[in-house]
Design a protein around this motif. Structure first.
Motif: not given
Length: 322
Positions: A122-128, A176-178, A183-188, A256-265
């Motif tokens: 919910l936090v990721v969806g609403v903030l994004a 691109l995030a180091a 937060w990288t997922v939210i901004i993207a 969920a897709a980005l986290s599934f690919l390993g780009l999330g937290n």
């Protein structure tokens, strides 16, 4: 044989409807009051079963996300089943008393992780959505208020962003995030949503520029900034707000897709449904329930927001009113 023409029948119907108007006294028609746009939309929505289903699913999801830390029987980072994890033959404990969904490959309670994961989702969806909405409001207001070269410049930037598939653009920005984080997922995801909101708001504001109340304000000498902020912008926000409910569903799926690919937290002590899907893929054949529960939750929540958003769009659209 019926010799009454359809035209005469329609005239008689209109005459009967006029006769039903309440009259207070001779020559005076009683004021029965009007109906605002929002009141009319709510009247239609209350009778729409699709909206009620979407609202129920969305409300349950939000309520679950708020009270999930108190509902979870275990700490999502605790490992109460670690002694039952057998690396060779049975790496995933099954359901048992006290653990209705079993555990994961690290001995953590699956039910607790699904419940607490709703909060992060919910936090990721609403903030994004909120960040994308804020950026879209700025660009859309600039393009719709000034027009000319400002409109052309903003829209060319928006066209370039829309020419790239949304998930691909979000994946590129998150990569691109180091260090991957929530937060990288939210901004993207927020950046992907900006052109959608800006284009929609720009179209609504261009329609408002030639409306009667805006022309009247200009004739009275009202300042351009006041016309934009007090007349054009508030009357253009309806479609944007409706679109935001649909974007929340898209944001949850993209996150969920980005986290599934390993780009999330990367910290799995704070579970998120997409992250849980990514961790379950190596056990998908033997233990599909590890992916079934977070995937099912994502589908149900996205469905709730989509049904509610589509119903709002139809209720506020003058062409769809009956």
């Amino acid at each position: 044989m019926n010799l009454i023409s359809p035209k005469k029948t329609r005239i008689d119907t209109l005459a009967a409807s006029v006769a039903e108007v309440e009259v207070a006294e001779a020559g005076t028609v009683r004021d029965t009051g009007g109906e605002s746009l929002l009141a009319g939309a709510w009247r239609r929505l209350r009778r729409n079963p699709i909206f009620l289903i979407g609202l129920t699913l969305t409300a349950l999801f939000v309520l679950l996300a708020i009270i999930s830390p108190w509902l979870a029987p275990w700490d999502p980072a605790a490992q109460p089943l670690i002694d039952k994890v057998e690396r060779q033959s049975n790496p995933v404990p099954g359901p048992e008393p006290g653990f209705p969904l079993g555990g994961d490959n690290r001995g953590r309670d699956l039910l607790s992780r699904v419940l607490v994961g709703s909060q992060q989702t919910l936090v990721v969806g609403v903030l994004a959505t909120l960040i994308g909405l804020a950026g879209g409001l700025v660009l859309g207001t600039l393009a719709g208020a000034f027009g000319g070269w400002v409109d052309a410049l903003v829209m060319r930037i928006v066209d370039v962003m829309l020419s790239i598939p949304g998930l691909l653009l979000a994946f590129s920005l998150a990569a691109l995030a180091a260090r991957p984080s929530q937060w990288t997922v939210i901004i993207a995801i927020a950046v992907v949503q900006i052109p959608i909101f800006s284009r929609l708001l720009r179209g609504s504001m261009l329609a408002q520029r030639h409306s009667d109340h805006v022309l009247a304000a200009r004739a009275l000498g009202v300042r351009p900034a006041s016309i934009v902020l007090r007349h054009m912008l508030p009357n253009s926000l309806g479609p944007v707000i409706v679109q935001s409910t649909l974007v929340v569903a898209t944001s949850i799926i993209d996150a969920a897709a980005l986290s599934f690919l390993g780009l999330g937290n990367p910290d799995d002590r704070r579970p998120e449904w997409g992250q849980m899907l990514g961790a379950s893929q190596q056990y998908l054949n033997e233990h599909p329930h590890l992916a079934f529960w977070p995937a099912g939750c994502i589908i149900v929540v996205a469905l709730g927001f989509t049904l509610m958003g589509e119903s709002l769009r139809e209720a506020l659209d003058p062409k769809s009113r009956r």
